[in-house]
Write a protein that holds these residues in place. Structure first.
Motif, mmCIF file in Angstrom:
data_model
loop_
_atom_site.group_PDB
_atom_site.id
_atom_site.type_symbol
_atom_site.label_atom_id
_atom_site.label_comp_id
_atom_site.label_asym_id
_atom_site.label_seq_id
_atom_site.Cartn_x
_atom_site.Cartn_y
_atom_site.Cartn_z
ATOM 1 N N PRO A 38 -13.010 -62.230 -15.570
ATOM 2 C CA PRO A 38 -13.038 -62.573 -14.141
ATOM 3 C C PRO A 38 -11.782 -62.040 -13.449
ATOM 4 O O PRO A 38 -10.672 -62.189 -13.956
ATOM 5 C CB PRO A 38 -13.076 -64.106 -14.147
ATOM 6 C CG PRO A 38 -13.635 -64.468 -15.479
ATOM 7 C CD PRO A 38 -13.149 -63.415 -16.432
ATOM 8 N N GLY A 39 -11.972 -61.417 -12.317
ATOM 9 C CA GLY A 39 -10.837 -60.866 -11.571
ATOM 10 C C GLY A 39 -10.294 -59.569 -12.140
ATOM 11 O O GLY A 39 -9.219 -59.106 -11.731
ATOM 12 N N SER A 40 -11.034 -58.959 -13.069
ATOM 13 C CA SER A 40 -10.547 -57.728 -13.710
ATOM 14 C C SER A 40 -10.351 -56.601 -12.702
ATOM 15 O O SER A 40 -9.355 -55.880 -12.766
ATOM 16 C CB SER A 40 -11.534 -57.295 -14.794
ATOM 17 O OG SER A 40 -11.202 -56.022 -15.301
ATOM 18 N N ARG A 41 -11.292 -56.465 -11.774
ATOM 19 C CA ARG A 41 -11.180 -55.359 -10.806
ATOM 20 C C ARG A 41 -9.946 -55.540 -9.925
ATOM 21 O O ARG A 41 -9.223 -54.574 -9.634
ATOM 22 C CB ARG A 41 -12.443 -55.278 -9.960
ATOM 23 C CG ARG A 41 -12.434 -54.117 -8.981
ATOM 24 C CD ARG A 41 -13.753 -53.978 -8.258
ATOM 25 N NE ARG A 41 -14.805 -53.474 -9.145
ATOM 26 C CZ ARG A 41 -16.052 -53.283 -8.746
ATOM 27 N NH1 ARG A 41 -16.410 -53.576 -7.499
ATOM 28 N NH2 ARG A 41 -16.944 -52.805 -9.591
ATOM 29 N N LEU A 42 -9.671 -56.770 -9.513
ATOM 30 C CA LEU A 42 -8.483 -57.042 -8.714
ATOM 31 C C LEU A 42 -7.220 -56.717 -9.508
ATOM 32 O O LEU A 42 -6.284 -56.105 -8.988
ATOM 33 C CB LEU A 42 -8.466 -58.505 -8.271
ATOM 34 C CG LEU A 42 -7.196 -58.992 -7.555
ATOM 35 C CD1 LEU A 42 -6.982 -58.208 -6.266
ATOM 36 C CD2 LEU A 42 -7.273 -60.485 -7.272
ATOM 37 N N MET A 43 -7.192 -57.129 -10.761
ATOM 38 C CA MET A 43 -6.015 -56.878 -11.588
ATOM 39 C C MET A 43 -5.809 -55.383 -11.821
ATOM 40 O O MET A 43 -4.683 -54.888 -11.792
ATOM 41 C CB MET A 43 -6.139 -57.614 -12.914
ATOM 42 C CG MET A 43 -4.867 -57.585 -13.765
ATOM 43 S SD MET A 43 -4.975 -58.660 -15.212
ATOM 44 C CE MET A 43 -5.105 -60.264 -14.404
ATOM 45 N N ARG A 44 -6.916 -54.653 -12.053
ATOM 46 C CA ARG A 44 -6.797 -53.209 -12.250
ATOM 47 C C ARG A 44 -6.239 -52.536 -10.997
ATOM 48 O O ARG A 44 -5.429 -51.606 -11.086
ATOM 49 C CB ARG A 44 -8.154 -52.600 -12.619
ATOM 50 C CG ARG A 44 -8.687 -53.023 -13.977
ATOM 51 C CD ARG A 44 -9.771 -52.065 -14.473
ATOM 52 N NE ARG A 44 -10.870 -51.912 -13.538
ATOM 53 C CZ ARG A 44 -11.973 -52.660 -13.550
ATOM 54 N NH1 ARG A 44 -12.102 -53.637 -14.448
ATOM 55 N NH2 ARG A 44 -12.949 -52.436 -12.694
ATOM 56 N N ALA A 45 -6.688 -52.999 -9.826
ATOM 57 C CA ALA A 45 -6.192 -52.434 -8.572
ATOM 58 C C ALA A 45 -4.697 -52.699 -8.417
ATOM 59 O O ALA A 45 -3.928 -51.815 -8.013
ATOM 60 C CB ALA A 45 -6.963 -53.022 -7.391
#
Length: 395
Positions: A38-45
């Motif tokens: 969860p929240g992986s895309r935000l963390m990658r950004a």
């Protein structure tokens, strides 16, 4: 000490940048469980933003799918040719890239438009921090000497295209050739957004140069290359100082682009994010300039305005712009150019009074800024075809 401090900071950040990059790549791998957290895309950004802010940007590749070869090599610059299957009599273009902080690859899109139907050569400037002190300094007159040898190393007729800063040394080269009876090589000269007369419509860049004396620049922006580089001891105008000035001029614009990049990453807009990466990989890759050349350009071009006054000299000899007769002349300006103001490049039309009016052309491109003159849709659709037609008609 500023250069040394910046170099130490870059080395200090390198291990952290490696860790951040590794984490981002791991989370981007579809085979990694972290990719689906969860929240992986935000963390990658967030990781990619941090990675890019702490990265060291090397000289970019041309990325044109075309091999290059060195035609002539000088201490501060190589003349390179893009290999081609075109016939030997195909029109030849010498593109003079700016020696103003960015690499010649900044003209990648410019080169790409001419490769299908022209044999293309370009000045590939070297990073002064990698040039040993033992080879000697580099001055504006040396720049002109390089252009003289480069232009004459290419079989005639040669079409010379100067993008921004080199417009001045290109005209100096043409004047020297004319005065020495060596002007048979150059068929046409195209000046794109060049500072021929910076007294006209002065921009923030012009004011920055004109409102300070040389002593201020020598004290505040000229630095010494640290010991660990091949050019240790060279006096330079560092690329990182110049880049900070570029960024400060349009800080709000750069910030908004990075916010949009962050949003694109979160929203999965890969195409837009990749365009951002490509632009800033080029924009943030900078090199150091020779201090002597930089200070002389400030003094002779932006402070004394010697060229539009027809008082420019080369090797102590007065050179006469009206002696230029043979080459055709095209000048190009952008309506929204905030680096080279309206009329500054067009001034060459009157300055080169020896060229017949029938062999002169000026083009003002509406709706583009400085970079739009040599890059982007309007360059591809409008400007490049006009330059090619102009070259064909000049022979």
């Amino acid at each position: 000490m500023l250069y040394q401090a910046q170099d130490m900071l870059a080395r200090f950040l390198a291990p952290g940048n490696f860790v951040v990059s590794s984490m981002r790549k791991s989370m981007s791998n579809p085979f990694s469980p972290a990719h689906y957290m969860p929240g992986s895309r935000l963390m990658r950004a967030q990781l990619e933003l941090l990675e890019r802010q702490t990265a060291n940007y090397p000289k970019p590749d041309w990325g044109l799918g075309v091999a290059t070869r060195v035609v002539l090599s000088h201490d501060y610059c190589d003349l390179i040719e893009f290999e081609s299957d075109l016939p030997a009599d195909a029109p030849r273009v010498l593109m003079v890239a700016p020696l103003s902080g960015h690499w010649a690859t900044l003209l990648r899109s410019t080169v790409a438009e001419f490769l299908p139907d022209h044999r293309v050569y370009i000045t590939d400037w070297k990073n002064t921090r990698d040039v040993p002190v033992s080879v000697g300094g580099f001055h504006l007159d040396d720049y002109v000497d390089y252009l003289l040898t480069f232009s004459e190393a290419i079989a005639a007729p040669v079409h010379v295209v100067a993008v921004c800063q080199p417009s001045v040394p290109v005209l100096m080269m043409a004047a020297v050739q004319a005065m020495q009876g060596r002007d048979q090589h150059v068929a046409s000269i195209t000046l794109m957004g060049g500072p021929i007369d910076t007294r006209l419509s002065p921009t923030e860049v012009n004011d920055y140069a004109a409102n300070r004396d040389l002593e201020w620049f020598e004290k505040n922006v000229v630095k010494t290359v640290p010991w660990r580089f091949a050019g240790a001891g060279q006096k330079v105008y560092p690329g990182f100082i110049q880049l900070s000035g570029f960024m400060a001029m349009n800080f709000d614009n750069h910030m908004s682009k990075h916010f949009k990049f962050f949003d694109d990453l979160i929203n999965g807009d890969g195409d837009s994010a990749e365009k951002h990466r490509q632009f800033y990989d080029e924009y943030l890759a900078v090199m150091d300039l020779p201090a002597d050349y930089y200070l002389e350009t400030l003094d002779r071009v932006f402070i004394q305005h010697l060229l539009p006054k027809n008082k420019m000299t080369w090797r102590g000899q007065a050179i006469d712009m009206t002696a230029i007769v043979r080459p055709a002349l095209m000048t190009i300006e952008g309506e929204l150019d905030d680096i080279t103001g309206f009329g500054q490049t067009k001034a060459a039309q009157d300055l080169l009074a020896g060229i017949d009016e029938s062999r002169k052309l000026h083009w003002l491109q509406h709706g583009v800024g400085h970079y739009g003159i040599f890059n982007g849709r309007k360059f591809r659709d409008v400007i490049a075809p006009k330059i090619k037609d102009f070259m064909a008609s000049s022979i």
